[in-house]
Enzyme design. Structure first.
Site, PDB file in Angstrom:
ATOM      1  N   ARG A 258       0.835  -1.204   0.000  1.00  0.00           N
ATOM      2  CA  ARG A 258       0.000   0.000   0.000  1.00  0.00           C
ATOM      3  C   ARG A 258       0.868   1.252   0.000  1.00  0.00           C
ATOM      4  NH1 ARG A 258      -5.150  -1.907   3.759  1.00  0.00           N
ATOM      5  NH2 ARG A 258      -5.394  -3.870   2.638  1.00  0.00           N
ATOM      6  N   ARG A 273       1.433   1.602  10.427  1.00  0.00           N
ATOM      7  CA  ARG A 273       1.074   1.927   9.037  1.00  0.00           C
ATOM      8  C   ARG A 273       2.316   1.797   8.177  1.00  0.00           C
ATOM      9  NH1 ARG A 273      -3.273   4.500   7.110  1.00  0.00           N
ATOM     10  NH2 ARG A 273      -3.938   5.157   9.170  1.00  0.00           N
ATOM     11  N   GLU A 347      -7.471  -0.326  14.525  1.00  0.00           N
ATOM     12  CA  GLU A 347      -8.113  -1.244  13.581  1.00  0.00           C
ATOM     13  C   GLU A 347      -7.170  -2.374  13.177  1.00  0.00           C
ATOM     14  OE1 GLU A 347      -9.775   0.643  10.069  1.00  0.00           O
ATOM     15  OE2 GLU A 347      -9.529  -1.219   8.940  1.00  0.00           O
ATOM     16  N   SER A 350     -11.271  -5.831   9.166  1.00  0.00           N
ATOM     17  CA  SER A 350     -12.336  -5.114   8.494  1.00  0.00           C
ATOM     18  C   SER A 350     -13.184  -6.112   7.722  1.00  0.00           C
ATOM     19  CB  SER A 350     -11.731  -4.072   7.560  1.00  0.00           C
ATOM     20  OG  SER A 350     -12.737  -3.267   7.027  1.00  0.00           O
ATOM     21  N   ARG A 388       1.025  -5.554  11.984  1.00  0.00           N
ATOM     22  CA  ARG A 388       0.229  -4.690  12.849  1.00  0.00           C
ATOM     23  C   ARG A 388      -0.246  -5.454  14.094  1.00  0.00           C
ATOM     24  NH1 ARG A 388      -4.643  -0.749  10.868  1.00  0.00           N
ATOM     25  NH2 ARG A 388      -2.897   0.393   9.936  1.00  0.00           N
TER      26      ARG A 388
END
Length: 424
Positions: A258, A273, A347, A350, A388
């Site tokens: 990403r 991130r 988070e 999802s 993460r």
RNA sequence: GGAGAGGUGGCAGAGUGGUCGAAUGCGGCGGUUUGCUAAACCGUUGUACUGGGGUAAACCCGGUACCGGGGGUUCGAAUCCCCCCCUCUCCGCCA
């Protein structure tokens, strides 16, 4: 993508969806354009029918008759290509609009402008109260020699990392633990292509719109996947499945890439991130039935929760509000795991359902018991994303002496070890 | 990277300018036969859009498009030409 017929017949529903999702699409223009093109197409069909009918006489005619007919048909032919050109001129605009129309959010999606207005559904587990000053994952990772972001920056730039020693092993352990859970739950494990074509990206609705977030190959055609959802959901694209095959449960394993454009200065510390991470993703393809979709949505959410419980991590589940929902989703539940260094939930999962939004773009269909061909429904959720997940794992399970306890469910994947302690 | 072959319906495989949405075989579905099964025989069997009939369903009758993708030639293209993609074989390179 929505059914153009649905848009035509329910423009107000579509406009409401745009409002709720804070997405700007000119629905009126879309409907008008669609109507215009349908008119042209209808006229064109009549012309083609005549052309075809008269062309059929051609072989049986004399040479003179052929010449005469040929001259007549030339006129028709010109009219046909005129109509075709008119259509071709309008096509790009219609397609652009169609691809940008958002899916209709479920009624139970809360109103709201962004993630601050997501609605908490439940908290599970209690955040730990430390009787010492806890370290954050960067301090733990550095002191235990599990993580090196400084040297990663040297050779790969910002938002990069090396995992070392038990850090590397722990990542593989948690991924494998998660994958095994999914296999035991009936999911087919899939190791997938990381470079995919534009059809797959468009089909899963990452394009258009996600260009800024995805790495695109420039010398060759292709995109680096941001999630194995892309190749896994597209796996059966263009096929007509048999209803008896459904639901299809798949668990994709891949690295994810990403660009994180536009996030400068946000979450810069540590490995929250980053540009590249590993993820196991759960995907379900099911029948075109809202209730069935809802049922499987609960199932995939449940898998994620079970895994977090086994990892002994506190988390909460939120119902994502309209403004924070993506264009393709009908509804989304985020799972946020307690991260002591953030003094809050971050988070980690999802879970989305899409109805036939992706399936329509992908040409992902099945034949039901009546012989009718229908678009599937698609759903997906994170199983585990690392590194993460190492943040809560290290931070929540740290001890006063600076060591980290390995949760029981991971020990079989860590050669039975119970702790990660300082070296030497 | 170089040379060659090829991409046709669920699958296999014909088809080289009109009567081809496409032979034939297999598979699927329906039926006949049969104590049951098998075999045999008969029929049927793509998708999308669209006009009409019908109760907005089932269904019926028409039309258009689709033979890897895009463009071109032609009154007319699965068939001819151009570009692209993919697959296979051989050579080279490499893990």
């Amino acid at each position: 993508m929505l059914d153009p017929k649905f848009i035509r017949e329910n423009p107000d529903v579509v406009k409401d969806a745009c409002r709720k999702k804070r997405i700007d699409v000119d629905v009126d223009r879309l409907v008008a354009l669609d109507g215009e093109m349908r008119d042209i197409r209808r006229k064109l069909e009549t012309l083609k029918a005549e052309q075809n009918a008269r062309s059929k006489q051609m072989p049986s005619l004399s040479a003179e008759g052929k010449a005469a007919l040929r001259a007549e048909l030339k006129v028709l032919s010109d009219q046909v290509s005129e109509g075709q050109n008119a259509l071709k001129a309008l096509e790009p605009e219609l397609e652009g609009l169609l691809l940008r129309v958002p899916n209709i959010p479920a009624p139970e999606v809360p109103d709201g402008k962004d993630d601050t207005e997501n609605v908490e559904l439940r908290k599970v587990g209690t955040p730990r109260v430390f009787e010492f000053t806890p370290k954050d994952h960067v301090e733990l990772g550095t002191s235990l020699d599990l993580l090196d972001t400084e040297r990663a920056a040297k050779i790969a730039g910002s938002r990069s990392y090396f995992l070392k020693n038990e850090g590397a092993l722990l990542e593989l352990a948690v991924l494998r633990f998660a994958l095994d859970h999914m296999v035991a739950s009936g999911f087919t494990p899939m190791i997938v292509p990381h470079i995919v074509n534009e059809d797959a990206m468009r089909g899963t609705a990452y394009l258009p719109g996600g260009e800024e977030q995805a790495y695109q190959l420039t010398r060759d055609d292709g995109w680096l996947i941001g999630t194995s959802e892309v190749p896994v959901t597209a796996y059966h694209s263009g096929e007509i499945l048999n209803a008896s095959q459904l639901p299809i449960r798949m668990a994709g394993w891949s690295s994810c890439y990403r660009r994180e454009a536009g996030t400068y200065g946000k979450d810069t510390r540590g490995i929250y991130r980053i540009h590249q991470f590993m993820k196991v993703e759960q995907v379900i393809l099911c029948r075109n039935d809202a209730e069935e979709s809802r049922k499987y949505h609960a199932e995939i959410l449940g898998h994620a929760e079970t895994i977090l419980q086994k990892l002994e991590l506190p988390y909460r589940v939120v119902n994502v509000c309209g403004g924070d929902l993506g264009r393709p989703q009908v509804q989304k539940f985020d799972v946020e795991t307690w991260m002591p260094s953030r003094n809050g939930y971050g988070e980690t999962h999802s879970a989305s359902r899409f109805h036939d939004f992706q399936a329509r773009r992908l040409g992902l269909r099945y034949r039901d018991e009546n012989g009718d061909v229908k678009f599937c429904h698609t759903l997906n959720n994170t199983v585990i994303a690392s590194p993460r997940i190492l943040i809560p794992l290290l931070e929540n399970h740290q001890n006063a002496d600076g060591s980290v306890t390995i949760p029981e469910c991971l020990r079989p994947y860590m050669n039975g070890r119970t702790k990660i302690g300082p070296k030497g």
